[in-house]
Write a protein that holds these residues in place. Structure first.
Motif, short mmCIF file in Angstrom:
data_model
loop_
_atom_site.label_atom_id
_atom_site.label_comp_id
_atom_site.label_asym_id
_atom_site.label_seq_id
_atom_site.Cartn_x
_atom_site.Cartn_y
_atom_site.Cartn_z
N HIS A 23 15.81 -58.24 14.40
CA HIS A 23 16.85 -58.37 13.06
C HIS A 23 14.49 -57.66 12.46
O HIS A 23 13.98 -58.86 12.21
N HIS A 37 12.81 -64.66 16.18
CA HIS A 37 12.83 -64.17 14.76
C HIS A 37 12.86 -65.35 12.95
O HIS A 37 11.45 -66.10 12.92
N THR A 38 12.82 -64.78 11.93
CA THR A 38 12.79 -65.83 10.74
C THR A 38 13.52 -66.64 9.90
O THR A 38 15.05 -65.85 10.15
N ARG A 88 17.13 -55.66 8.59
CA ARG A 88 18.00 -56.53 9.52
C ARG A 88 19.01 -55.31 10.35
O ARG A 88 18.78 -55.93 12.43
N GLU A 102 12.12 -59.46 10.34
CA GLU A 102 11.91 -61.03 10.14
C GLU A 102 10.86 -60.82 11.14
O GLU A 102 10.66 -60.37 12.26
ZN LIG Z 1 17.40 -63.31 12.73
#
Ligand SMILES: [Zn+2]
Length: 571
Positions: free
Chosen positions: A114, A217-218, A178, A117
């Motif tokens: 994404h 990820h975040t 994203r 992120e």
């Molecule tokens: Zn993510």
């Protein structure tokens, strides 16, 4: 920082591949730290994240300094960008065969799926630099690391202000999107594999067969008190790597992150007060994880019989802290995998050999979970929660914090139910094989893309087995990722099955046998049926186009025994 084309054009893949040889063959003086490249965040006091050209430039600088790394591309994005990968190990290897010959665990770490992120990408670059130039012993002496820092490269280049692309995140100023360039979420694409990025990563999985997959990820949810939250594969079909990661690796990683790195981390989740619908309405407050379906990369990878770890840095931390926590977490994973190399390698071997035993002894059959739901009996645990308070006006106190609220930094433990795992609600016993109708060439192609061996019969044949009669077809009214998901209800009819010549045969006695079961069963909660791949053949009262066969001894001779998995080669 507008430095796009020229650097990228100076970085042709051929030159990089050619340099594998020179890096190995020549002894170079080790450059001093002053010569090391610095990441975009390091150069901008953590105000900016790397553009694609920054990543290429950084890797090119490592190559010029003769860092002991091998460089390549996993494939091209939709817009034609190479997705770079870097191999780090001592001694250095650059092919799957050489990696396998070392007899060590292979760890595949992916950043930027994404592209908003961002910290996984920048943390991975810095870690590669520091581990590869380190003169002291480290994890690279005991593992093979494959790093893919900028997986969603096209999304990364759709830079826009954080307030547009990542509303719930505390910087940096501009980030990517994203989705990829096709507007697909790559972390919902692991079953249907519609994106070139997914197809490239499946080819990497097939070629290198990593023992561990880490996806960076975040978060974008609750205000909790953790620098990072994590998850193993949540699919109940991940009976090997999923359980081992959950019960053996992640508790140790949590402890080490606290003691050695100064970061509190915990199982991924959200407070149900923030995300209603995660658990039953009668539960007032609880902490609950996300989803078990293999459209998500780490859930998918667990069904391949391997370990997968999802890493989610806390979106309300600063970029500098998110990079630090993600980097520490990856570093601790590499160290722990290095320590547990023997156990992890034998786990992979057991996962591969169990389905093979299915073919020899029906007694060894293990059920495959194809549907699941969140457990009904959560554990009571302390979960760290941060208080927010009202500002009394509508001011924005920090990017990503709702207007009119501010963070207090006051974190306290609240005892609540923790829903951190799923339980199977439908198990299937693997048949000897699935037989797919001869016209379904797209299904065979997709199975092979997943690394599953598919053969073909020469002639018409009959075999004991069962076919699925479709009683009802439930199509989701909501469009999701360009699809209306399908769910079937029906019943199995046992008997002698007449099978057409040139039908495709998918034996379950192969290392990815459990994955084949999951993808082909008509009632799986995230199989090929879900993603409309059988729509053409489905009608109420009709037969599902895949048949379960109990023994293969009378089948038409196979015209083609080649495994398609071997077609996936690294570049
Ligand atoms: Zn993510």
């Amino acid at each position: 920082m507008k430095r796009a084309g020229p650097i990228a054009r100076r970085w042709p893949l051929v030159a990089i591949v050619v340099c594998f040889a020179c890096a190995r063959a020549t002894v170079h003086e080790t450059p001093g730290p002053a010569a090391y490249p610095r990441t975009r965040p390091e150069l901008t006091s953590y105000r900016e994240t790397s553009r694609y050209s920054d990543v290429r430039h950084f890797l090119d600088s490592l190559r010029v300094l003769h860092a002991p790394l091998a460089f390549g591309s996993i494939g091209k994005t939709n817009e034609g960008r190479d997705i770079p990968y870097v191999i780090a190990s001592r001694p250095l290897v650059s092919t799957p065969a050489a990696a396998k010959a070392l007899g060590r665990p292979i760890v595949y770490v992916q950043g930027n799926i994404h592209a908003g992120e961002v910290e996984g990408k920048d943390a991975l670059l810095a870690l590669l630099r520091d581990l590869s130039f380190s003169p002291t012993p480290n994890a690279l002496d005991s593992i093979v690391l494959i790093a893919v820092p900028i997986y969603n490269a096209d999304g990364n280049e759709r830079f826009a202000p954080q307030s547009v692309n990542r509303t719930e995140q505390n910087g940096p100023e501009s980030v990517g999107t994203r989705a990829n360039a096709q507007n697909l979420d790559l972390n919902r694409d692991y079953v249907k594999a519609e994106a070139p990025e997914t197809r490239a990563s499946l080819a990497m999985f097939n070629a290198w067969d990593p023992d561990v997959f880490v996806d960076l990820h975040t978060t974008d949810g609750s205000f909790h008190g953790y620098a990072l939250t994590y998850s193993p594969s949540l699919s109940p079909a991940a009976v090997f790597g999923g359980v081992y990661a959950r019960d053996s690796l992640l508790p140790l990683l949590r402890e080490r992150m606290r003691v050695r790195d100064g970061f509190e981390i915990f199982d991924y989740g959200n407070f149900v007060s923030d995300e209603p619908g995660l658990v039953r309405d009668t539960v007032h407050e609880a902490w609950a994880t996300y989803d078990s379906r293999p459209r998500f990369g780490t859930n998918y990878y667990g069904i391949r019989g391997r370990i997968a770890i999802l890493s989610e840095a806390f979106s309300h931390d600063s970029l500098a802290r998110r990079i630090a926590s993600t980097r520490a977490f990856v570093n601790e994973i590499l160290s722990l995998v290095a320590e547990k190399g023997g156990a992890i390698r034998s786990l992979s071997a057991r996962a591969d050999s169990l389905p093979l035993a299915w073919g020899r002894s029906p007694d060894s059959l293990q059920m495959v979970a194809i549907r699941s739901e969140l457990i009904a009996t959560p554990r009571m645990m302390d979960v760290l929660k941060e208080d927010l308070e009202k500002t009394g006006d509508s001011s924005l106190t920090q990017p990503g914090v709702p207007r009119g609220e501010r963070r207090t930094g006051r974190v306290h433990a609240v005892r609540m139910p923790v829903y951190d795992r799923f339980m199977s609600t439908l198990d299937r016993t693997p048949p000897a094989a699935y037989v797919v109708a001869p016209q379904d060439t797209g299904i065979a192609r997709l199975l092979r893309l997943h690394g599953i061996r598919v053969e073909r019969s020469d002639s018409a044949w009959t075999a004991r087995g069962e076919g699925y009669v479709v009683d009802s077809i439930i199509t989701s009214p909501r469009q999701f990722q360009g699809h209306h998901e399908v769910r079937l209800k029906g019943h199995w009819q046992r008997g002698v099955q007449a099978l057409a010549p040139r039908s495709f045969i998918v034996s379950t006695a192969q290392p990815l046998g459990a994955l084949a079961v999951y993808l082909l069963e008509p009632e799986s909660d995230d199989g090929f049926t879900t993603w409309n791949l059988f729509d053409r053949d489905l009608k109420t009262g009709g037969r599902f186009p895949v048949t379960r066969i109990f023994d293969l001894s009378r089948r038409g001779r196979s015209a083609n025994r080649r495994s398609s998995a071997s077609s996936a080669q690294p570049q």
